[in-house]
Design an enzyme around this catalytic site. Sequence first.
Site, PDB file in Angstrom:
ATOM      1  N   SER A   9       0.852  -1.187   0.000  1.00  0.00           N
ATOM      2  CA  SER A   9       0.000   0.000   0.000  1.00  0.00           C
ATOM      3  C   SER A   9       0.883   1.229   0.000  1.00  0.00           C
ATOM      4  O   SER A   9       1.602   1.494   0.967  1.00  0.00           O
ATOM      5  CB  SER A   9      -0.902   0.005   1.238  1.00  0.00           C
ATOM      6  OG  SER A   9      -1.515   1.272   1.347  1.00  0.00           O
ATOM      7  N   HIS A  34      -1.303  -1.338  -4.277  1.00  0.00           N
ATOM      8  CA  HIS A  34      -2.547  -0.914  -3.623  1.00  0.00           C
ATOM      9  C   HIS A  34      -2.504   0.603  -3.415  1.00  0.00           C
ATOM     10  O   HIS A  34      -1.571   1.133  -2.818  1.00  0.00           O
ATOM     11  CB  HIS A  34      -2.676  -1.641  -2.279  1.00  0.00           C
ATOM     12  CG  HIS A  34      -3.948  -1.346  -1.547  1.00  0.00           C
ATOM     13  ND1 HIS A  34      -5.131  -2.025  -1.787  1.00  0.00           N
ATOM     14  CD2 HIS A  34      -4.234  -0.450  -0.579  1.00  0.00           C
ATOM     15  CE1 HIS A  34      -6.076  -1.565  -0.989  1.00  0.00           C
ATOM     16  NE2 HIS A  34      -5.556  -0.598  -0.240  1.00  0.00           N
ATOM     17  N   ASP A  36      -4.554   3.956  -2.052  1.00  0.00           N
ATOM     18  CA  ASP A  36      -5.628   4.416  -1.170  1.00  0.00           C
ATOM     19  C   ASP A  36      -6.085   5.813  -1.559  1.00  0.00           C
ATOM     20  O   ASP A  36      -5.339   6.784  -1.412  1.00  0.00           O
ATOM     21  CB  ASP A  36      -5.134   4.416   0.279  1.00  0.00           C
ATOM     22  CG  ASP A  36      -4.949   2.998   0.804  1.00  0.00           C
ATOM     23  OD1 ASP A  36      -5.917   2.239   0.754  1.00  0.00           O
ATOM     24  OD2 ASP A  36      -3.825   2.676   1.235  1.00  0.00           O
ATOM     25  N   MET A  38      -8.566   8.741  -0.672  1.00  0.00           N
ATOM     26  CA  MET A  38      -9.378   9.207   0.464  1.00  0.00           C
ATOM     27  C   MET A  38      -9.864  10.623   0.194  1.00  0.00           C
ATOM     28  O   MET A  38      -9.105  11.447  -0.323  1.00  0.00           O
ATOM     29  CB  MET A  38      -8.539   9.203   1.740  1.00  0.00           C
ATOM     30  CG  MET A  38      -7.935   7.846   2.067  1.00  0.00           C
ATOM     31  SD  MET A  38      -7.056   7.907   3.633  1.00  0.00           S
ATOM     32  CE  MET A  38      -6.350   6.244   3.675  1.00  0.00           C
ATOM     33  N   HIS A  67      -8.297   1.469  -4.061  1.00  0.00           N
ATOM     34  CA  HIS A  67      -9.231   1.404  -2.932  1.00  0.00           C
ATOM     35  C   HIS A  67      -9.866   2.779  -2.753  1.00  0.00           C
ATOM     36  O   HIS A  67      -9.227   3.703  -2.248  1.00  0.00           O
ATOM     37  CB  HIS A  67      -8.413   0.974  -1.690  1.00  0.00           C
ATOM     38  CG  HIS A  67      -9.179   0.897  -0.423  1.00  0.00           C
ATOM     39  ND1 HIS A  67      -8.568   0.638   0.796  1.00  0.00           N
ATOM     40  CD2 HIS A  67     -10.503   1.026  -0.153  1.00  0.00           C
ATOM     41  CE1 HIS A  67      -9.476   0.614   1.750  1.00  0.00           C
ATOM     42  NE2 HIS A  67     -10.655   0.855   1.211  1.00  0.00           N
ATOM     43  N   MET A  69     -11.944   5.221  -0.980  1.00  0.00           N
ATOM     44  CA  MET A  69     -12.587   5.588   0.297  1.00  0.00           C
ATOM     45  C   MET A  69     -13.195   6.965   0.097  1.00  0.00           C
ATOM     46  O   MET A  69     -12.738   7.971   0.658  1.00  0.00           O
ATOM     47  CB  MET A  69     -11.538   5.587   1.424  1.00  0.00           C
ATOM     48  CG  MET A  69     -11.142   4.189   1.845  1.00  0.00           C
ATOM     49  SD  MET A  69      -9.593   4.154   2.765  1.00  0.00           S
ATOM     50  CE  MET A  69      -8.454   4.007   1.386  1.00  0.00           C
ATOM     51  N   MET A 138     -11.531  -5.133   5.595  1.00  0.00           N
ATOM     52  CA  MET A 138     -10.718  -4.168   6.349  1.00  0.00           C
ATOM     53  C   MET A 138     -10.454  -4.721   7.744  1.00  0.00           C
ATOM     54  O   MET A 138     -11.382  -5.095   8.467  1.00  0.00           O
ATOM     55  CB  MET A 138     -11.443  -2.822   6.488  1.00  0.00           C
ATOM     56  CG  MET A 138     -11.541  -1.982   5.225  1.00  0.00           C
ATOM     57  SD  MET A 138      -9.990  -1.672   4.358  1.00  0.00           S
ATOM     58  CE  MET A 138      -9.031  -0.792   5.609  1.00  0.00           C
ATOM     59  N   ASP A 178      -6.758  -5.861   4.512  1.00  0.00           N
ATOM     60  CA  ASP A 178      -6.055  -4.562   4.520  1.00  0.00           C
ATOM     61  C   ASP A 178      -6.119  -3.939   5.903  1.00  0.00           C
ATOM     62  O   ASP A 178      -7.205  -3.684   6.418  1.00  0.00           O
ATOM     63  CB  ASP A 178      -6.743  -3.650   3.489  1.00  0.00           C
ATOM     64  CG  ASP A 178      -6.103  -2.278   3.333  1.00  0.00           C
ATOM     65  OD1 ASP A 178      -4.992  -2.054   3.863  1.00  0.00           O
ATOM     66  OD2 ASP A 178      -6.729  -1.429   2.664  1.00  0.00           O
TER      67      ASP A 178
HETATM   68  C1  DX5 Z   1      -6.161   2.278   5.498  1.00  0.00           C
HETATM   69  C2  DX5 Z   1      -5.740   1.867   4.113  1.00  0.00           C
HETATM   70  C3  DX5 Z   1      -4.659   0.873   4.089  1.00  0.00           C
HETATM   71  C4  DX5 Z   1      -3.377   1.345   4.733  1.00  0.00           C
HETATM   72  C5  DX5 Z   1      -2.786   0.165   5.419  1.00  0.00           C
HETATM   73  O1  DX5 Z   1      -7.245   3.130   5.392  1.00  0.00           O
HETATM   74  O2  DX5 Z   1      -6.846   1.310   3.412  1.00  0.00           O
HETATM   75  O3  DX5 Z   1      -4.406   0.396   2.767  1.00  0.00           O
HETATM   76  O4  DX5 Z   1      -2.440   1.878   3.843  1.00  0.00           O
HETATM   77  O5  DX5 Z   1      -1.669   0.567   6.098  1.00  0.00           O
HETATM   78  P1  DX5 Z   1      -0.971  -0.407   7.141  1.00  0.00           P
HETATM   79  O6  DX5 Z   1      -0.571  -1.636   6.402  1.00  0.00           O
HETATM   80  O7  DX5 Z   1       0.202   0.400   7.619  1.00  0.00           O
HETATM   81  O8  DX5 Z   1      -1.971  -0.711   8.237  1.00  0.00           O
HETATM   82 ZN    ZN Z   2      -6.413   0.365   1.468  1.00  0.00          ZN
END
Ligand code: DX5
Ligand code: ZN
Length: 232
Positions: A9, A34, A36, A38, A67, A69, A138, A178
């Site tokens: 990620s 991956h 993220d 947001m 992903h 969010m 999650m 994740d």
């Molecule tokens: C959290 C993200 C994850 C995050 C995980 O909202 O969806 O993908 O990057 O990070 P770690 O592996 O450090 O928990």
């Molecule tokens: Zn993620």
Amino acid sequence: MHHVRIAPSILAADFGRLTEEVQAVERASADLIHVDVMDGHFVPNLTLGPPVIAALRRATKLPLDVHLMIEEPERWIDAYAEAGADILHVHPEVCPHLHRVVQQIRHAGKQAAVVLNPATPLSVLDYVLEDLSMVLVMSVNPGFGGQSFIPSALGKIAALRRLIDERGLSSTVSISVDGGIKLDNAAAVVEAGATVLVSGSGIFATPDYTATIAELRARGQHALHNRASFRL
Ligand code: DX5
Ligand code: ZN
């Protein structure tokens, strides 16, 4: 027999050197990248959008596991698809028309994935599971990297594994996990039923990406063999 896939990620990467970081994990044999996304509304953090996805697309040949969010993901699916996402994850918590959004992703020619927050039940998958390539469980509340793994994710992964196997979908729907994935829990999540491990700080906060990814994969692969022999 499936293989365990490792999805670093990039939330935990150095954003000032994003291209180099992505190429470093590609050289280190990562399977997916991956990403993220947001929006500061659905989750209390803000990251990146389609232009960065397009830059990542130019930086690596690996599939981009995006992903989302974000609220109202249906407004953005086409932009992320055009920017180069390969797998698009949406949260049912912000999709009153989940079935329609899943079809929208497929019509854009991309793989559809649904991602479940820790308190979201598996029942939201009942009428869309057949249309998915992946379900992401999650194991933290989304928004930040570096949080601790929530143990109830294990039971959820196991129940999802049973559901997918019962419906005969094990060759088309993968289970990904994740949040807080590190060397010490990689075996447990694979034994429960996951085959894709997303890890941010578990990889990018270690000095040797190649060694970490190889060890995550080895522990996962070992657990996968255990699970297979247990079922024989
Ligand atoms: C959290 C993200 C994850 C995050 C995980 O909202 O969806 O993908 O990057 O990070 P770690 O592996 O450090 O928990
Ligand atoms: Zn993620």
